[in-house]
Design an enzyme around this catalytic site. Structure first.
Site, PDB file in Angstrom:
ATOM      1  N   SER A  52      36.412  39.757  38.067  1.00  0.00           N
ATOM      2  CA  SER A  52      37.526  39.868  37.120  1.00  0.00           C
ATOM      3  C   SER A  52      37.009  40.165  35.702  1.00  0.00           C
ATOM      4  O   SER A  52      36.351  41.183  35.502  1.00  0.00           O
ATOM      5  CB  SER A  52      38.375  38.590  37.185  1.00  0.00           C
ATOM      6  OG  SER A  52      39.700  38.829  36.764  1.00  0.00           O
ATOM      7  N   ASP A 105      44.239  42.764  46.298  1.00  0.00           N
ATOM      8  CA  ASP A 105      44.367  42.484  44.867  1.00  0.00           C
ATOM      9  C   ASP A 105      45.549  43.264  44.293  1.00  0.00           C
ATOM     10  O   ASP A 105      45.611  44.485  44.402  1.00  0.00           O
ATOM     11  CB  ASP A 105      43.062  42.884  44.167  1.00  0.00           C
ATOM     12  CG  ASP A 105      42.914  42.296  42.773  1.00  0.00           C
ATOM     13  OD1 ASP A 105      43.898  42.286  42.015  1.00  0.00           O
ATOM     14  OD2 ASP A 105      41.796  41.857  42.440  1.00  0.00           O
ATOM     15  N   HIS A 113      43.528  38.648  44.592  1.00  0.00           N
ATOM     16  CA  HIS A 113      42.592  38.450  43.478  1.00  0.00           C
ATOM     17  C   HIS A 113      41.984  37.051  43.490  1.00  0.00           C
ATOM     18  O   HIS A 113      40.803  36.869  43.213  1.00  0.00           O
ATOM     19  CB  HIS A 113      43.308  38.690  42.149  1.00  0.00           C
ATOM     20  CG  HIS A 113      42.373  38.774  40.980  1.00  0.00           C
ATOM     21  ND1 HIS A 113      41.579  39.886  40.738  1.00  0.00           N
ATOM     22  CD2 HIS A 113      42.069  37.887  39.994  1.00  0.00           C
ATOM     23  CE1 HIS A 113      40.845  39.671  39.652  1.00  0.00           C
ATOM     24  NE2 HIS A 113      41.118  38.468  39.184  1.00  0.00           N
TER      25      HIS A 113
END
Lengths: 350, 350
Positions: B141, B295, B324
């Site tokens: 991320s 995601d 995610h």
């Protein structure tokens, strides 16, 4: 009642208001003198078998169906069909929190379910319009929920069904997304438990809801390709304010909350003791299940799982980078796909 | 400064605090006596070429890397590597709004960019730890954004890179999603422009943020399969409160806003005048681009478009219905995939 010029004939008309009498609701409330706002196109034929019913989606009215879906040489052709577009309860044209007099106004407007809408529409269609057969029921999003409800509840009456971008039983994920939309309104201190004096007071909550829609309503690819530039906006921020916020700002928060509550709980299996397969198995309509490939909250795989439970059905995916909001007709490639599938469905034996 | 027992050694340690001196920032501010919280595992070898650098993600700290990713017989094996996990600026362990004394505290904490983090980490690694070569930089991320920044900014130093579930240049859609997270905090009246007395006062904003994460952080399939039941929760609402809200509630809102601002603007092409291909073309590291298939805001196709611009790279998709937040390690099938790809990457010539 709260004055709101957005829900007016000059914006959304022409439509007729039908008082269908008192409507006792599944959750226990009653809408007294329930009014349904109805826009019709074309004429009922002598056999009374060319009627098409269209229920509306969250925040939408019959107007967008008139503008984007209905027309000569379109699948929904008023030269051939008697098209009846019924505004859902709570959308602001039909009975809704903002246009109901005290004491059942605003946050006291009773809870409405998809099944209530469909029973109200059934009363309208059979008792007021004298129609016993629907050549097609078609709707998008909450309109798809109502389409499924029609096909399951009145299987002998619905000959064809086309739920677009919606499910027969709402998913948990969709419930959560919708909850964030409603929370955006209720968390605005100006909402005051629903007792605001005008929708404009709650503009910050409405703007926040608009931006949540911006994230989930389109698709990642929509932004990647900057599709919004084609709509005449000069920047992303210009689009967010000039399109998304502009769309929601004039709406009544309690009306939106009424529709959202209903949307969250759409579930045809309520008619069969929780057995979704049994509910969908009741459908006699020739059914085209039509999800949009880039839809972030009604993804095709969820729709396909339901389609497999419908006896006489086909899975027809619409392709659009506009995602769920392709329903708005902003993608020029969208309407031809809709017309092709609906045209084929209407031409099929049923 | 705001006392917050969440950001403490007993919760996130052990870690060391390194004062790397004053850090002048890209946006014009300066963090005086910038402190980086660093957790290390294993030992630097004599050749000083076995170091692995791990930057952290939004809301995360080095602790989750210790718990989920690092271990004997794992790819990130402290028996073989000297693993340096650096908490990003703003995360609450390193210098952050909540732990900075007045006048640069809270909402006066200066704007930080991904490039600032990476320059700070570079100073730490080269000047404090005496390391001139990184066998691997890996992060998820915002950690992936920092990984890309490292590989583009210091191409000769980074031998291998593994950005997981993140992009080199943030997308507009992702920017909008992150904006809704921040707006959830700022729209809480208790936020008071950032001048709240304790994070607990802003609990409604933190709870709202948690529920936005619930919609986008996992996947539609995660909810369809009710994966959360396996985490010991008795209902969806129990999970939303007991897991999602519980996770965000102890965090400092200004710290989260600092990280979100940075996340929204991650973009390696800032180093090449806006030319993303030129920026990614500078990378010399053997790179595995590792998106997660489900995601919702760093979708694989966005990551693949970037991977194609990286000379010595491979596209390695991780499969997980956790989307995610598979980064959290809640999917038992996740860690073996990470280990397989990272193991292969570490074994490759670079």
């Amino acid at each position: 009642m709260i004055a709101n010029s957005y829900y007016a004939q000059d914006v959304h008309g022409p439509y007729d208001l039908h008082d269908i009498g008192d409507l006792a609701l599944e959750e226990g409330g009653t809408i007294r003198g329930c009014r349904l706002a109805v826009a019709t196109f074309g004429k009922l034929n002598a056999a009374r078998d060319n009627a098409i019913l269209i229920p509306t989606w969250y925040s939408g009215t019959s107007k967008i169906w008139e503008q984007v879906y209905i027309g000569r040489s379109r699948a929904l052709d008023p030269e051939k069909y008697f098209i009846v577009c019924v505004n859902q309860i709570g959308n602001g044209l039909s009975s809704a929190p903002h246009n109901t007099p005290a004491p059942f106004d605003g946050p006291r407007f009773p809870r409405v379910r998809i099944g209530d809408d469909v029973r109200a529409q059934h009363r309208l269609v059979t008792e007021r319009l004298g129609i016993q057969e629907l050549a097609l029921v078609v709707g998008g999003s909450i309109g798809a929920q109502q389409t499924y409800e029609w096909a399951v509840r009145y299987p002998d009456m619905v000959k064809r069904a086309a739920p677009i971008a919606g499910t027969a039983k709402n998913t948990d994920h969709d419930f959560l997304f919708t909850a964030t939309l409603s929370e955006a309104l209720r968390s605005d201190p100006a909402w005051k438990g629903g007792w605001y004096a005008s929708a404009a007071e709650v503009h910050q909550g409405l703007r926040r809801q608009a931006r949540l829609w911006a994230v989930m309503g389109w698709s990642t690819e929509f932004y990647k390709q900057e599709i919004w530039r084609g709509y005449g906006f000069s920047s992303l921020e210009d689009f967010l304010t000039g399109f998304m916020e502009a769309y929601f700002l004039p709406m009544d928060p309690n009306d939106l909350l009424c529709m959202a509550w209903k949307w969250q709980r759409g579930d045809v299996s309520r008619m069969t003791g929780g057995d979704l397969a049994a509910a969908l198995g009741r459908i006699k309509a020739k059914t085209f299940v039509m999800p949009i490939d880039e839809d972030m909250f009604f993804p095709p795989r969820d729709c396909e799982a339901e389609q497999k439970l419908i006896p006489n059905s086909e899975f027809r995916v619409i392709n659009s980078v506009c995602g769920h909001l392709a329903l708005f007709g902003t993608d020029p490639g969208y309407a031809p796909q809709i017309d092709r599938h609906l045209g084929e469905l209407l031409a099929s034996e049923a």
